[in-house]
Scaffold this motif. Structure first.
Motif, PDB file in Angstrom:
ATOM      1  N   LEU A   1      53.809 -51.545   5.023  1.00  0.00           N
ATOM      2  CA  LEU A   1      53.084 -52.449   5.911  1.00  0.00           C
ATOM      3  C   LEU A   1      54.043 -53.305   6.746  1.00  0.00           C
ATOM      4  CD1 LEU A   1      50.183 -53.590   3.561  1.00  0.00           C
ATOM      5  CD2 LEU A   1      50.067 -51.964   5.451  1.00  0.00           C
ATOM      6  N   PHE A   2      55.105 -53.811   6.125  1.00  0.00           N
ATOM      7  CA  PHE A   2      56.080 -54.594   6.884  1.00  0.00           C
ATOM      8  C   PHE A   2      56.786 -53.713   7.914  1.00  0.00           C
ATOM      9  CE2 PHE A   2      56.116 -57.778   3.313  1.00  0.00           C
ATOM     10  CZ  PHE A   2      55.691 -58.836   4.092  1.00  0.00           C
ATOM     11  N   ARG A   3      57.109 -52.487   7.536  1.00  0.00           N
ATOM     12  CA  ARG A   3      57.770 -51.575   8.482  1.00  0.00           C
ATOM     13  C   ARG A   3      56.877 -51.345   9.700  1.00  0.00           C
ATOM     14  NH1 ARG A   3      57.118 -46.081   9.494  1.00  0.00           N
ATOM     15  NH2 ARG A   3      58.922 -45.067  10.467  1.00  0.00           N
TER      16      ARG A   3
ATOM     17  N   ASN B   1      50.927 -61.731   7.625  1.00  0.00           N
ATOM     18  CA  ASN B   1      51.090 -60.536   6.810  1.00  0.00           C
ATOM     19  C   ASN B   1      51.525 -60.897   5.393  1.00  0.00           C
ATOM     20  OD1 ASN B   1      51.875 -59.960   9.759  1.00  0.00           O
ATOM     21  ND2 ASN B   1      51.305 -57.944   9.007  1.00  0.00           N
ATOM     22  N   ILE B   2      52.452 -61.842   5.294  1.00  0.00           N
ATOM     23  CA  ILE B   2      52.931 -62.286   3.990  1.00  0.00           C
ATOM     24  C   ILE B   2      51.789 -62.914   3.192  1.00  0.00           C
ATOM     25  CG2 ILE B   2      54.430 -63.950   2.837  1.00  0.00           C
ATOM     26  CD1 ILE B   2      56.473 -63.482   5.071  1.00  0.00           C
TER      27      ILE B   2
ATOM     28  N   ALA C   1      59.485 -60.317  -1.180  1.00  0.00           N
ATOM     29  CA  ALA C   1      60.890 -60.508  -0.806  1.00  0.00           C
ATOM     30  C   ALA C   1      61.624 -59.176  -0.694  1.00  0.00           C
ATOM     31  CB  ALA C   1      61.585 -61.408  -1.836  1.00  0.00           C
ATOM     32  N   ILE C   2      61.459 -58.319  -1.681  1.00  0.00           N
ATOM     33  CA  ILE C   2      62.152 -57.021  -1.652  1.00  0.00           C
ATOM     34  C   ILE C   2      61.603 -56.137  -0.530  1.00  0.00           C
ATOM     35  CG2 ILE C   2      62.497 -54.879  -2.934  1.00  0.00           C
ATOM     36  CD1 ILE C   2      62.715 -56.523  -5.453  1.00  0.00           C
TER      37      ILE C   2
ATOM     38  N   GLY D   1      45.800 -61.949   8.502  1.00  0.00           N
ATOM     39  CA  GLY D   1      46.798 -60.932   8.196  1.00  0.00           C
ATOM     40  C   GLY D   1      46.243 -59.532   8.154  1.00  0.00           C
ATOM     41  N   LEU D   2      44.937 -59.414   7.831  1.00  0.00           N
ATOM     42  CA  LEU D   2      44.326 -58.092   7.754  1.00  0.00           C
ATOM     43  C   LEU D   2      43.820 -57.580   9.095  1.00  0.00           C
ATOM     44  CD1 LEU D   2      42.296 -58.314   4.412  1.00  0.00           C
ATOM     45  CD2 LEU D   2      44.499 -57.212   4.793  1.00  0.00           C
ATOM     46  N   VAL D   3      43.351 -58.499   9.957  1.00  0.00           N
ATOM     47  CA  VAL D   3      42.671 -58.060  11.167  1.00  0.00           C
ATOM     48  C   VAL D   3      43.422 -58.385  12.447  1.00  0.00           C
ATOM     49  CG1 VAL D   3      40.452 -58.336  10.016  1.00  0.00           C
ATOM     50  CG2 VAL D   3      41.313 -60.192  11.423  1.00  0.00           C
TER      51      VAL D   3
END
Length: 270
Positions: free
Chosen positions: A150-152, A188-189, A82-83, A264-266
């Motif tokens: 990673l989110f960025r 990703n999450i 979340a953060i 999410g990884l690939v």
């Protein structure tokens, strides 16, 4: 191809054999474990040993410690995600002074793990009255520079046309985040959730410092306390049953979220 599969199977057997031995030991008696050779087939004491493990422990019941570890792992995983996703969203889509300085300050905390800042973190937690609480177990560990990075990186791959289309459609920042970015970030999450849940589940040093009451112990702390020391023979069947139970929640998370975790990884095309 056959050789590759044989090597893979051999690696799986080598990795899983100690786990299998732990399960076998949890179904035997104490004397069957300490008298060589140890049987390689499960014994008849499965129900007795696991019932005793769930209801007993050195300082607290194993069932209570499993619950504490689950709450801590879930809180850390959800809090970090979340953060991190909100931080990355602000850094990528908002223009404010020292935006990149803030990002690099967050990123540089990767060089300062909790073990390095353990004393001031403990001092702050103690001053705020967070000892022996779930808040104290979770709150100091929920910031994640890795997840923010990673989110960025993912948000930077979202086409500008999508942002413009949302703006033309009248979507504000919160609606764009909720209706567009969050659905795109599901894989990703999920991948980060699996990694962060296991990270929280395996924590030992911080729970050891922040908890002084036995009922707040985590399962990792409990396993360390159940190990025999000096001339104490301990209770190996119960200890191995507790170790087997401690493996189950992380394994369940990985199994149930395996597909999303791999995607999410690939996955590169969103």
């Amino acid at each position: 191809m056959i050789a590759m599969h044989l090597v893979l199977i051999a690696g799986i057997l080598i990795f899983c054999f100690p786990i299998y031995l732990t399960f076998v030991g949890s179904t035997l008696t104490h004397f069957e474990i300490i008298r060589p050779p140890m049987p390689l087939l499960p014994g008849p004491h499965f129900v007795d040993n696991y019932t005793q493990a769930l209801g007993s422990g050195i300082n607290a019941p194993v069932g209570r410690m499993l619950f504490n570890s689950f709450v801590m792992a879930m809180g850390i995983a959800v809090g970090k995600i979340a953060i991190s996703i909100l931080s990355a969203y602000a850094i990528v889509y908002f223009r404010f002074p020292f935006r990149m300085l803030a990002f690099w300050a967050i990123f540089m905390t990767l060089m300062l793990p909790v073990e390095v800042r353990i004393v001031p973190t403990y001092e702050v937690a103690a001053s705020l009255g967070l000892l022996n609480s779930y808040t104290g177990l979770i709150l100091p560990l929920i910031a994640s520079a890795t997840a923010t990075f990673l989110f960025r990186q993912f948000f930077m791959t979202v086409p500008d046309e999508l942002v413009e289309a949302a703006r033309v459609d009248g979507a504000g920042p919160l609606r764009f985040f909720k209706d567009i970015l969050l659905p795109l970030s599901v894989t990703n999450i999920a991948a980060l959730f699996v990694i962060l849940f296991i990270y929280g589940w395996n924590q030992f040093l911080w729970p050891l410092l922040i908890t002084t009451r036995p009922e707040m112990n985590t399962i990792v702390m409990g396993l360390k306390q159940m190990m025999p020391t000096a001339d104490d023979y301990g209770n190996w069947p119960v200890t191995m049953a507790a170790a087997t139970l401690a493996i189950l929640p992380p394994v369940a998370v990985v199994v149930f979220m395996q597909r999303l975790f791999v995607k999410g990884l690939v996955e590169t095309e969103k």
